[in-house]
Design a protein around this motif. Structure first.
Motif, PDB file in Angstrom:
ATOM      1  N   LYS A  77       1.809   9.766  -9.448  1.00 42.29           N
ATOM      2  CA  LYS A  77       0.182   9.870  -9.788  1.00 42.29           C
ATOM      3  C   LYS A  77       0.109  10.316 -11.294  1.00 42.29           C
ATOM      4  O   LYS A  77       0.645  11.072 -11.814  1.00 42.29           O
ATOM      5  CB  LYS A  77      -0.612  10.820  -8.741  1.00 42.29           C
ATOM      6  N   GLU A  78      -0.827   9.718 -11.915  1.00 42.41           N
ATOM      7  CA  GLU A  78      -1.055   9.814 -13.235  1.00 42.41           C
ATOM      8  C   GLU A  78      -1.725  11.313 -13.501  1.00 42.41           C
ATOM      9  O   GLU A  78      -2.666  11.563 -12.660  1.00 42.41           O
ATOM     10  CB  GLU A  78      -2.004   8.917 -14.001  1.00 42.41           C
ATOM     11  N   GLU A  79      -1.431  12.044 -14.396  1.00 43.11           N
ATOM     12  CA  GLU A  79      -2.137  13.317 -14.545  1.00 43.11           C
ATOM     13  C   GLU A  79      -3.717  12.896 -14.994  1.00 43.11           C
ATOM     14  O   GLU A  79      -4.092  12.103 -15.788  1.00 43.11           O
ATOM     15  CB  GLU A  79      -1.567  14.187 -15.759  1.00 43.11           C
ATOM     16  N   PRO A  80      -4.712  13.888 -14.445  1.00 42.36           N
ATOM     17  CA  PRO A  80      -6.108  13.677 -14.712  1.00 42.36           C
ATOM     18  C   PRO A  80      -6.395  13.844 -15.971  1.00 42.36           C
ATOM     19  O   PRO A  80      -5.699  14.712 -16.691  1.00 42.36           O
ATOM     20  CB  PRO A  80      -6.748  14.224 -13.733  1.00 42.36           C
ATOM     21  N   VAL A 132     -11.045  13.014  -9.575  1.00 42.17           N
ATOM     22  CA  VAL A 132      -9.967  12.131  -9.090  1.00 42.17           C
ATOM     23  C   VAL A 132     -10.715  10.738  -8.349  1.00 42.17           C
ATOM     24  O   VAL A 132     -11.860  10.862  -7.481  1.00 42.17           O
ATOM     25  CB  VAL A 132      -9.015  12.787  -8.075  1.00 42.17           C
ATOM     26  N   ASN A 133     -10.230   9.692  -8.524  1.00 46.62           N
ATOM     27  CA  ASN A 133     -10.791   8.566  -7.569  1.00 46.62           C
ATOM     28  C   ASN A 133     -10.165   8.447  -6.392  1.00 46.62           C
ATOM     29  O   ASN A 133      -8.817   8.001  -6.217  1.00 46.62           O
ATOM     30  CB  ASN A 133     -10.476   7.156  -8.410  1.00 46.62           C
ATOM     31  N   GLU A 138       1.027  -1.228  -0.147  1.00 42.83           N
ATOM     32  CA  GLU A 138      -0.045  -0.144  -0.081  1.00 42.83           C
ATOM     33  C   GLU A 138       0.940   1.134  -0.032  1.00 42.83           C
ATOM     34  O   GLU A 138       0.436   2.411  -0.787  1.00 42.83           O
ATOM     35  CB  GLU A 138      -0.765   0.142   1.233  1.00 42.83           C
ATOM     36  N   GLU A 139       1.871   1.131   0.844  1.00 41.67           N
ATOM     37  CA  GLU A 139       2.893   2.542   0.948  1.00 41.67           C
ATOM     38  C   GLU A 139       3.523   2.536  -0.451  1.00 41.67           C
ATOM     39  O   GLU A 139       3.484   3.862  -0.780  1.00 41.67           O
ATOM     40  CB  GLU A 139       3.869   2.319   1.939  1.00 41.67           C
ATOM     41  N   ILE A 140       3.726   1.666  -1.075  1.00 39.08           N
ATOM     42  CA  ILE A 140       4.768   2.063  -2.503  1.00 39.08           C
ATOM     43  C   ILE A 140       3.615   2.207  -3.598  1.00 39.08           C
ATOM     44  O   ILE A 140       3.962   3.195  -4.210  1.00 39.08           O
ATOM     45  CB  ILE A 140       5.187   0.466  -2.777  1.00 39.08           C
ATOM     46  N   LYS A 141       2.483   1.790  -3.321  1.00 38.49           N
ATOM     47  CA  LYS A 141       1.483   2.290  -4.352  1.00 38.49           C
ATOM     48  C   LYS A 141       1.008   3.676  -4.055  1.00 38.49           C
ATOM     49  O   LYS A 141       0.971   4.423  -4.877  1.00 38.49           O
ATOM     50  CB  LYS A 141       0.173   1.338  -4.251  1.00 38.49           C
ATOM     51  N   ARG A 142       0.875   4.239  -2.708  1.00 35.71           N
ATOM     52  CA  ARG A 142       0.793   5.272  -2.268  1.00 35.71           C
ATOM     53  C   ARG A 142       1.707   6.616  -2.836  1.00 35.71           C
ATOM     54  O   ARG A 142       1.301   7.636  -3.041  1.00 35.71           O
ATOM     55  CB  ARG A 142       0.367   5.569  -0.881  1.00 35.71           C
TER      56      ARG A 142
END
Length: 473
Positions: free
Chosen positions: A290-293, A303-304, A282-286
């Motif tokens: 982040k992809e540009e919206p 944003v999800n 979870e931490e690595i994913k967080r």
């Protein structure tokens, strides 16, 4: 002659002698069969509003009554401990201790929480709101450092607190400890033999259809081998580890082969391992970019936030706290004594209560000292170490070995080391570290979930700084 007036409550007035009084006699004698004026107000000077009279003495008496009631309530609240003068006198000190204790618990520095809260207990009552909170935090800290009997004593007292929220939480936490004790100790009796328990347990938990019914949120456990000669795995009642809290209790108690069953120790370590893997993922994913919206609504990107919401978890005794890198390094600094080494599954556990193996970390200098057995010989090492802040992996370097077992590291190579030597030479991933326990696992590039890795987990217990390292100088 004497002036005639009416008398009665509310004062007196002159009779209206000029008024012609029109009288009548009631037809029903129920109210008195005698003549009376049709208009009593006009006849007797009524029609005035009569205010209730109040004297100064009445007001004083009323005020004294209120103050007397307040004083009785105050004495009662003091008697039962709801209001405590010492809590008021030391309010700031208590508030600071609570804040420090709660922060220390969140960061895993449990001994600091105990120390901070114990200092203010002499000012507090278990029946007050503030005092109840102090004692509840202290009981949880006692439990976290392994002082279970003291935790039970405090929980039991708080179970009759006059603060409903404190009483509720104390009973819940006490039930948790008693349940763990029951599962650990009582299930060893004949009344809970495998034959008697097995079928009932399978039916009750739906293990006959485990693929459809298994819910990891309910039973936080791995599998244990029921048939020593077979390859099929099932659960056993006495090997279920249901929470991180229970896993820590097991490891704190597992100082000797007779304290806790080996298979339960392995299950506790596997429970912590799974929670660590989930939290690290979870931490690595967080932390990933982040992809540009690409979608906007009224000029605002859509944003999800669902994933972020789902990954958030409360920090507490029943949850796994990965902790940030800075806090993990701070907790790791100091001296540690090897308590046990365990296989990745099964019941392979080696206890080091009769063999001394220790290591010391200086996270400011990023250096370490270590000493332990190398077969029948002794090995002492010093060196530096790197710390992978993303994966929490320790890699040792610039190692200098001395002692009768020093030649073994050159002869065997680090990949062929075992026991205490392996735990202080091979790459280790820190699963959990707090003020009491340091739990690591060997870093393996590829490992099948079906394979049993020997000497996979290491559990270290905090020691006083200098207790072993100073003697070794």
């Amino acid at each position: 002659g004497t002036k005639k007036t009416t008398t009665g409550i509310g004062g007196s007035w002159d009779k209206n002698v000029t008024s012609e009084v029109d009288t009548y006699r009631p037809a029903n004698g129920g109210w008195g069969y005698f003549p009376r004026p049709k208009d009593i107000s006009r006849a007797y000077g009524g029609g005035k509003r009569i205010e209730p009279t109040s004297t100064f003495e009445d007001e004083v008496r009323k005020q004294n009554s209120v103050e007397d009631t307040r004083e009785k309530l105050r004495r009662y609240r003091e008697k039962v401990g709801i209001e405590v003068q010492s809590e008021k006198d030391h309010a700031k000190e208590i508030e600071e201790a609570l804040a420090l204790g709660q922060l220390a618990m969140q960061r895993g520095v449990y001994s600091t929480a105990v120390s901070a809260l114990e200092k203010v207990t002499k000012y507090c009552s278990t029946n007050s709101k503030v005092g109840g909170k102090v004692f509840l935090e202290l009981a949880m800290a006692y439990e976290a450092v392994g002082r279970t009997s003291e935790a039970i004593q405090v929980y039991t007292t708080l179970s009759s607190s006059r603060m409903e929220d404190i009483k509720f939480n104390a009973k819940r936490l006490l039930y948790g400890i008693e349940s763990m004790r029951f599962m650990r100790e009582e299930l060893k009796s004949e009344a809970f033999s495998r034959k008697q328990v097995k079928q009932t347990f399978v039916d009750a938990t739906g293990l006959a259809n485990i693929a459809q019914n298994f819910d990891d949120k309910i039973y936080n456990t791995a599998y244990v081998d029921l048939d020593r000669g077979g390859g099929f795995y099932r659960k056993l009642t006495e090997s279920v580890v249901r929470s991180i809290r229970e896993a820590r209790q097991i490891l704190l108690k597992a100082t000797d082969s007779g304290e806790v069953e080996r298979v339960k120790v392995v299950q506790a370590l596997r429970s912590i391992e799974r929670k660590f893997d989930d939290a690290l993922r979870e931490e690595i994913k967080r932390n990933a970019p982040k992809e540009e919206p690409v979608a906007f609504m009224n000029g605002v990107p859509i944003v999800n936030k669902q994933e972020e919401f789902e990954s958030a978890s409360k920090v507490g005794m029943d949850s796994f706290n990965l902790g940030d890198v800075t806090q993990m390094k701070e907790n790791m600094s100091g001296e540690w004594k090897l308590q046990l080494i365990a296989d990745s599954k099964g019941d392979g556990v080696s206890f080091y209560n009769k063999t001394l193996s220790w290591q010391y970390f200086d996270t400011d200098e990023m250096s370490y000292n270590a000493s332990g057995p190398a077969g029948f010989l002794k090995l002492t090492q010093t060196g530096k170490f790197d710390f992978d802040e993303e994966l929490r992996i320790i890699t040792r370097k610039e190692v200098e070995s001395r002692g009768s077992g020093a030649f073994l590291t050159d002869l065997l190579g680090t990949s062929n080391l075992s026991g205490a030597m392996a735990s202080t030479n091979l790459e280790q991933q820190i699963l959990s570290v707090d003020s009491e326990l340091l739990i690591t696992r060997v870093v393996v590039e590829k490992r099948s979930s079906l394979d049993t890795m020997k000497e996979y987990f290491s559990v270290w217990r905090r020691a006083e700084t200098g207790q072993f390292s100073e003697k070794n100088q």
